[in-house]
Design an enzyme around this catalytic site. Sequence first.
Site, PDB file in Angstrom:
ATOM      1  N   GLU A 344     -37.560 -42.005 108.910  1.00  0.00           N
ATOM      2  CA  GLU A 344     -38.295 -43.211 109.344  1.00  0.00           C
ATOM      3  C   GLU A 344     -38.234 -43.442 110.853  1.00  0.00           C
ATOM      4  O   GLU A 344     -38.059 -44.565 111.300  1.00  0.00           O
ATOM      5  CB  GLU A 344     -37.734 -44.443 108.615  1.00  0.00           C
TER       6      GLU A 344
HETATM    7  C1  TNX Z   1     -35.326 -45.965 102.898  1.00  0.00           C
HETATM    8  S1  TNX Z   1     -34.031 -43.407 102.238  1.00  0.00           S
HETATM    9  C2  TNX Z   1     -34.405 -45.613 103.859  1.00  0.00           C
HETATM   10  C3  TNX Z   1     -33.295 -46.526 104.162  1.00  0.00           C
HETATM   11  C4  TNX Z   1     -33.382 -47.794 103.375  1.00  0.00           C
HETATM   12  C5  TNX Z   1     -33.809 -47.495 101.958  1.00  0.00           C
HETATM   13  C6  TNX Z   1     -33.823 -48.696 101.075  1.00  0.00           C
HETATM   14  C7  TNX Z   1     -34.081 -43.290 103.719  1.00  0.00           C
HETATM   15  C8  TNX Z   1     -33.876 -41.975 104.236  1.00  0.00           C
HETATM   16  N1  TNX Z   1     -34.354 -44.378 104.450  1.00  0.00           N
HETATM   17  O1  TNX Z   1     -33.250 -46.776 105.533  1.00  0.00           O
HETATM   18  O2  TNX Z   1     -32.154 -48.410 103.387  1.00  0.00           O
HETATM   19  O3  TNX Z   1     -35.081 -46.927 101.986  1.00  0.00           O
HETATM   20  O4  TNX Z   1     -34.041 -48.321  99.750  1.00  0.00           O
END
Ligand code: TNX
Length: 535
Positions: A344
Amino acid sequence: MRHEYILHKFFIIFNRTNLSCYRLLFILLLLISGNGIALRAQQNGRVYYSVIPQPRIVKPAPGDFNIKTQINICPDIRDSIFLDSIRYMPAFILSDYFENIRYPDTCPSDNYIVIRKAPVEDTDNSSAYHIKIRRKKILLEAPNEKGIFYGLQTLGQIIAGRRAINSYYIPAGDIIDWPEYEYRGMMLDVARHFFDENQIRYLIDYLARFKINKLHLHLTDDQGWRIEIKSYPELTRRGALIEVDSTPGGYFTQKQYSDLVAYARNRYIEIIPEIDMPGHTNAALASYAFLNCDNKRRELYSGTGVGFSSLCTSKDTVYGFVNRVIGELAAISPSPYIHIGGDESNATPHNEYIRFIDSVEKIVRSHGKTMIGWDEIARAHPDSGTVVQFWIHKNEAVKASQSGHPLIYSYAPYMYLDMKYNKRTPIGLHWAGYINLKKAYTKTLEPVDSLDINKFIGIEAPLWTETIRNMRDLIYMTFPRICAYAEAGWTPRKERNWRPFRIRLSLIQKLLPPGFYKDKSVPWRYPEKHKLLSD
Ligand code: TNX
């Protein structure tokens, strides 16, 4: 299924009675039917022993072992180093079931457990063990300490299951077991809400019961930096101050981290550290101005948004920072892996992201470690040994598997421990759907699109803690789903079976931490209903 219940009932009646004529009849029956009963018990016998994860091979045998309040342990081992490292394991794992565990100089003629260092037939897997339960003794064989540890955990569960129905007899049989996957993990996010070393130790003890062997710690995120880095003290002096909702944060000193690693290691659990970058870095950006392109320190962040922060990937000094951070971490972490996140990173320009991941991969390698990253890292050009953790991006995961990367299966819609069980679950998120126990059990490791499951080195269930504030929340979301994931990681697909899993879980429910979620699909009162009247 029907056979299984009938067989189970049969054993209950059989165990209840001390009338030797019934026993004689049973042996006669066995003789007449040849291997008939034994084979049927094997085919349908998944509840024959109440073990999670379900062992690979279970072969019933006639008779049963009588569990007394006292047990004798007889190590039959010449290798003194091996002997030293397993001597106290039985007491450590079995002390809940025996008032008295003895180590006599010469072994008595019955009521004893022999522990032996020996190869397990048909496998050279380093986690293998073989348990032979006979009328007078139990023999546990494994080629190394880890196998003995797993064998004793299995034995503990078998006894717990028999005790649950008030039986003091274990049906005789053989268990020959080793895991399908080498990587069987859980992830805990200690950045959004901090969990200290004592809390993590408590968790580790329960994970070890289910043969989970990796604990990935998500040590840094926008809301907090949780590991001491001596070259950059502000990371914890400022970056660790708070957590989500501005409650007080916390961090591990390097000493505390090393102690935790050692504690986990004694339970055959490897701790894998993650420093998430270039996104999810607000806590670092709030600690050091030079990590930002505008050279201005950010404010601490206590919300739950994602995708807004990025290290300034065009600055050489940022790579110097990453190098020193990874270097300090590599020095205190014996795991061959370092996880660099990479998810992300919406605030990082695409080309910069690629350059950053490629550079960080070289840094990780220069410190002698193998990099793991969330599936977005497949957009860059990491070394083929780099491990890609599949959480949501199918195209990236397919690309990674085609270019030969090992993968970890953590697909959010099936495996995220922070997803609610259902609409009524008071904590957790639901962006990837609801995950009840049945979905966790049946869907994990299902192929998604054209993903080749053979490329996976295992599974990992992540617990993100935006809404998980304390131990009570953590236990409620983790258990019993982690038991389903543990079985997906250990037991070959053809031996995995949802219906008997529910009964095994019910039989060993006392081995779950208090406060676990009582998923409606499990017959939690099964032991009460099948309780023996005498014994
Ligand atoms: C996605 S999974 C994210 C996290 C969040 C999560 C909440 C991932 C690699 N990144 O930053 O905490 O969703 O479910």
